[in-house]
Design a protein around this motif. Structure first.
Motif, mmCIF file in Angstrom:
data_model
loop_
_atom_site.group_PDB
_atom_site.id
_atom_site.type_symbol
_atom_site.label_atom_id
_atom_site.label_comp_id
_atom_site.label_asym_id
_atom_site.label_seq_id
_atom_site.Cartn_x
_atom_site.Cartn_y
_atom_site.Cartn_z
ATOM 1 N N ALA A 1 3.993 0.285 2.575
ATOM 2 C CA ALA A 1 3.988 0.971 3.865
ATOM 3 C C ALA A 1 4.671 0.094 4.900
ATOM 4 O O ALA A 1 4.521 -1.123 4.887
ATOM 5 N N ASN A 2 5.414 0.740 5.776
ATOM 6 C CA ASN A 2 6.123 0.044 6.854
ATOM 7 C C ASN A 2 5.975 0.868 8.125
ATOM 8 O O ASN A 2 6.481 1.983 8.209
ATOM 9 N N THR A 3 5.250 0.332 9.099
ATOM 10 C CA THR A 3 5.044 1.052 10.354
ATOM 11 C C THR A 3 6.173 0.738 11.334
ATOM 12 O O THR A 3 6.832 -0.305 11.252
ATOM 13 N N SER B 1 5.291 5.599 14.023
ATOM 14 C CA SER B 1 5.812 6.128 12.760
ATOM 15 C C SER B 1 5.392 5.222 11.616
ATOM 16 O O SER B 1 4.942 4.087 11.820
ATOM 17 N N ALA B 2 5.572 5.729 10.400
ATOM 18 C CA ALA B 2 5.259 4.946 9.204
ATOM 19 C C ALA B 2 6.071 5.489 8.036
ATOM 20 O O ALA B 2 6.227 6.708 7.880
ATOM 21 N N LEU B 3 6.578 4.578 7.224
ATOM 22 C CA LEU B 3 7.297 4.918 5.999
ATOM 23 C C LEU B 3 6.450 4.448 4.824
ATOM 24 O O LEU B 3 6.047 3.286 4.770
ATOM 25 N N VAL B 4 6.163 5.365 3.893
ATOM 26 C CA VAL B 4 5.297 5.052 2.757
ATOM 27 C C VAL B 4 6.011 5.380 1.463
ATOM 28 O O VAL B 4 6.683 6.413 1.355
ATOM 29 N N LYS C 1 8.318 6.232 -6.906
ATOM 30 C CA LYS C 1 9.580 6.806 -6.440
ATOM 31 C C LYS C 1 9.383 7.827 -5.324
ATOM 32 O O LYS C 1 10.358 8.257 -4.704
ATOM 33 N N THR C 2 8.156 8.226 -5.075
ATOM 34 C CA THR C 2 7.883 9.152 -3.981
ATOM 35 C C THR C 2 7.910 8.393 -2.657
ATOM 36 O O THR C 2 7.296 7.332 -2.528
ATOM 37 N N SER C 3 8.613 8.936 -1.675
ATOM 38 C CA SER C 3 8.660 8.298 -0.358
ATOM 39 C C SER C 3 8.618 9.367 0.724
ATOM 40 O O SER C 3 9.236 10.431 0.600
ATOM 41 N N VAL C 4 7.851 9.076 1.780
ATOM 42 C CA VAL C 4 7.734 9.973 2.925
ATOM 43 C C VAL C 4 7.786 9.138 4.194
ATOM 44 O O VAL C 4 7.438 7.954 4.190
ATOM 45 N N VAL D 1 -0.855 11.427 3.570
ATOM 46 C CA VAL D 1 -2.088 10.998 4.238
ATOM 47 C C VAL D 1 -2.000 9.523 4.607
ATOM 48 O O VAL D 1 -2.382 9.117 5.715
ATOM 49 N N LEU D 2 -1.480 8.708 3.705
ATOM 50 C CA LEU D 2 -1.352 7.273 3.992
ATOM 51 C C LEU D 2 -0.373 7.030 5.135
ATOM 52 O O LEU D 2 -0.608 6.174 6.003
#
Length: 306
Positions: free
Chosen positions: A64-66, A75-78, A82-85, A180-181
């Motif tokens: 995770a990267n906020t 914002s946040a990148l999770v 291989k799944t990324s949102v 959710v994360l």
């Protein structure tokens, strides 16, 4: 254990399959392909099938990267395997609902665009995207991660509207878990501008968040963590990939919640979603899923804490 991709099946039993590459065999015979891995106690991406002795080996690596979107207040990148949102939060001020004058609004949305997977097409949101968005809203509200009462600026006159826009960048299963994360990570760093209702103009005056006006952070009472499972021929598959999930006869999604610093060993159970065929030993399977979900939630929380 380093995950592998498109591995050859551990065993071959038919002459026809021996002439196929692993990728082609997986595409033409997906069920036998998965069966051969599971018969050897492993999964196609290299994860172990047995979740009891070393539970960490049955999950995909999370990260995770906020603050990844500079144009959003938070914002946040999770990534889960291989799944990324990516989750971006925007704020708006609106009048509260007449029936709930002491509550604000939370509006989550999950976007599954053709860029994340060829299974989705341009146009209106797919049924899957709408179901995921509805479940995300239920999870956010039931967990009380951001109490609606804390979003009121002036009762009956002004309240915050929090938009949680989540875009799937790559779709490989477990999108709700990642969403959710990402929402939890983005809400953790969200700061609301100082706002007050001017009695003379009856308008809300806001101070932009800055060093001089740091704004207000609303501490969550509880944070939710979502963990998915699949069942294939009696095998419980934690955190299934898209390839595995499509072959599973039953899928579970377990949501637990706990205070940001509280223990997750006995975290309250918020939701259990089940799709697919009923199970012969449903009680035992759900109990095992809840146990594993609590263990996984502790790891997911550590990822957000970093």
């Amino acid at each position: 254990m380093a995950p592998t991709t498109d591995s050859a099946p551990p065993t071959t039993t038919t002459p026809a399959s021996s002439n196929l590459t692993p990728t082609l065999f997986r595409r033409l015979f997906p069920r036998p392909y998965l069966e051969r891995f599971l018969d050897q106690g492993i999964r196609p991406d290299g994860r172990t099938l047995d979740s009891k002795p070393k539970a960490a080996l049955c999950w995909r690596d999370p990260s995770a990267n906020t603050g990844s979107v500079s144009t959003a207040p938070s914002s946040a990148l999770v990534r889960l395997g291989k799944t990324s949102v990516v989750c971006g939060i925007t704020l708006e001020i609106a009048a509260p609902d007449l029936t709930r004058p002491n509550e604000g609004f939370i509006v989550p949305n999950i976007d599954l665009s053709p860029l994340c997977s060829p299974r989705f097409h341009p146009g209106p949101p797919s049924d899957e995207a709408q179901v995921l968005s509805a479940r995300l809203r239920d999870i956010i509200l039931s967990s009380n991660v951001l109490p609606l009462s804390s979003l009121v600026i002036e009762p009956g006159k002004a309240a915050w509207v929090v938009y949680l826009d989540i875009v799937c960048l790559n779709f490989d299963g477990g999108v709700l878990d990642a969403a959710v994360l990402a929402a939890v990570g983005a809400l953790r760093s969200l700061r609301f501008p100082q706002a007050a209702l001017d009695p003379d103009t009856n308008e809300v005056v806001c101070e932009r968040v800055s060093d001089a006006h740091p704004g207000q952070r609303i501490a969550p009472a509880s944070e939710p963590f979502c963990v998915s499972f699949g069942v294939f021929h009696g095998h419980l598959l934690p955190d299934p990939t898209l390839f595995e999930a499509e072959l599973c006869s039953t899928q579970f999604t377990v949501v637990v919640g706990a205070a940001p610093t509280g223990s997750l060993a006995k975290a309250p159970l918020l939701h259990v979603y089940q799709a697919g065929a009923p199970l012969d030993r449903a009680r035992e399977t759900v109990g095992e899923c809840v146990r594993l979900a609590r263990e996984r939630a502790a790891e997911l929380r550590r990822v957000v804490d970093m």
